[in-house]
Design an enzyme around this catalytic site. Sequence first.
Site, PDB file in Angstrom:
ATOM      1  N   LYS A 277       0.855  -1.197   0.000  1.00 50.43           N
ATOM      2  CA  LYS A 277       0.000   0.000   0.000  1.00 50.43           C
ATOM      3  C   LYS A 277       0.889   1.244   0.000  1.00 50.43           C
ATOM      4  O   LYS A 277       2.012   1.191   0.501  1.00 50.43           O
ATOM      5  CB  LYS A 277      -0.848   0.024   1.282  1.00 50.43           C
ATOM      6  CG  LYS A 277      -1.984  -0.967   1.311  1.00 50.43           C
ATOM      7  CD  LYS A 277      -2.773  -0.819   2.601  1.00 50.43           C
ATOM      8  CE  LYS A 277      -3.921  -1.810   2.678  1.00 50.43           C
ATOM      9  NZ  LYS A 277      -4.968  -1.614   1.678  1.00 50.43           N
ATOM     10  N   ARG A 351     -10.312 -11.350   1.732  1.00 52.20           N
ATOM     11  CA  ARG A 351     -11.200 -12.352   1.136  1.00 52.20           C
ATOM     12  C   ARG A 351     -10.538 -13.733   1.100  1.00 52.20           C
ATOM     13  O   ARG A 351     -11.224 -14.746   1.116  1.00 52.20           O
ATOM     14  CB  ARG A 351     -11.641 -11.893  -0.262  1.00 52.20           C
ATOM     15  CG  ARG A 351     -10.546 -11.748  -1.252  1.00 52.20           C
ATOM     16  CD  ARG A 351     -10.928 -10.900  -2.452  1.00 52.20           C
ATOM     17  NE  ARG A 351     -11.087  -9.490  -2.109  1.00 52.20           N
ATOM     18  CZ  ARG A 351     -11.501  -8.559  -2.965  1.00 52.20           C
ATOM     19  NH1 ARG A 351     -11.810  -8.873  -4.211  1.00 52.20           N
ATOM     20  NH2 ARG A 351     -11.606  -7.310  -2.582  1.00 52.20           N
TER      21      ARG A 351
END
Length: 497
Positions: A277, A351
């Site tokens: 990130k 996920r």
Amino acid sequence: MKLRVDQGRAEKYPCELVLLFSFDSPQDWEGPIRRIDAEWKGFLSDLMKEGDFKGELCQCELLYTHGALPAKRVLLAGLGKKEEFDLEKWRGASAKAGSYIRDSGLKQFVFPITKMGDFSEDQLADAFVTGLMLGVYQFKELKTLGRDKFKEIEEGIVLGETAEETKSIRDGLRWGKTISEEVCIARDLVNSPGNKVTPTVLAEKARQISKEHRMEVQVLEVSEAEALGMGAFVAVAKGSQEPAKFITLEYNKGKAYNTIALVGKGITFDSGGLSLKPSDGMHRMKDDMSGAAAVLAVMEAAARMALPLHLVGIIPATENLPSGKAYKPGDVLKTLSGQTVEVISTDAEGRLVLADALAYSLRYKPDAILDIATLTGACVIALGDYVSGIMGNDEGLLKRVEEASQKTGERVWRLPLWDEYFDYLKSDTADFKNVGTRAGGTIIGGIFLSKFVEKTPWVHVDIAGPAHIEKERPYIPRGGTGVGVRLLFQLLRDWTC
Ligand code: BES
Ligand code: ZN
Ligand code: ZN
């Protein structure tokens, strides 16, 4: 702050402060405020007549009684328009009054509760303590300087007039206090940084809950998760030195109740992994375990309130870091369900760990599965900071979540999981990819998860927006919010009703 219930009349009760609420219309005054006004020769009604106190929502006016009453002070707190009153406004007004008392350096208050609107005393008492306790929450554990500047109320006494009223208040207070304490526990976990709350610490917290409330606990090490076939969870854990833990808490095991699985994303720090990130705002990713915190808190609250349900809380807990051992974009993972996933971004790790946790939850044959996760930045773009996205495969369960949302004021908004969205996840090398397009990112995350719950009724709650707020709200201070705890608990509380 100690909270207790007593029976008595506020105009006769010696204390530091009596807390009185008023709508913007004094002609409606009944009960304690009316009697105190009479005892005080109309002082309070004069204040309203002269416009010194207008009764606007969250307005507070501190008054000295100078011997007119056994109480030293009165805090007049506004509730706004009577016709607009609801429990959410009530929680906000209670929080404002609580902060006002605390910030004034006062240590004790007495609050004579009376019926308002269509709400019963127990509902009002429940919402009062919720607003109060959540509004005065502060996270000071890691401060060493200026600790004395943190003021705290020591005692709050809620007064009922009759024995029957007092009993009902006591009941409401117990529900409100328990769930609010649990929200604060979740907030503490979320506000604690990644070097304090590691997967090991989450596992210890689960062990402590299991011990105190006679629950089953199981903590799988990475090697055990690997042996079970949790290829997705294990892949995310690979880049980190900090040991990952796959945590399961089980309450009312073996009892003939409905089984509900609660699955919480427990990424104790999400750097994005090799799909790193940007560093701006990366520190916020310590809150990527907010789903896990909510599940731990709800499990404990359910046990404390003896809910008649068989609950399974599942937390895949790991960091997501880059290293020479980290999983890579392009890798193909075999999940516990047997389905394979091509990793496009290592930053879509939530996920992946949830895929294995959801598949694992099916072993308990649940009647319903709820997962809660800071899953997608796209959800913040879609719904903003205050609203969770919900998606699911079962109309009845979605409705239950929406009803719980209405009751708790924890807002949710439904997004669709239509088949067309699955096209975005088609992969050349595996059954599916872990990332589709930026457009529709939250729904695509939901579609991905839906592949791991088979036909079990399931709802996914994306709390990426409200898990943490920058600007305080009436009963939510800045920082970790504990969102989802009250929502899920309300749903469980209403399950059999
Ligand atoms: N933990 C983040 C989601 C997130 C973002 C939560 C901002 C709170 C605030 C999640 O693991 C993530 O990085 N998701 C990616 C998914 C993308 C790669 C498909 C995202 O949202 O960018
Ligand atoms: Zn991520
Ligand atoms: Zn994440």
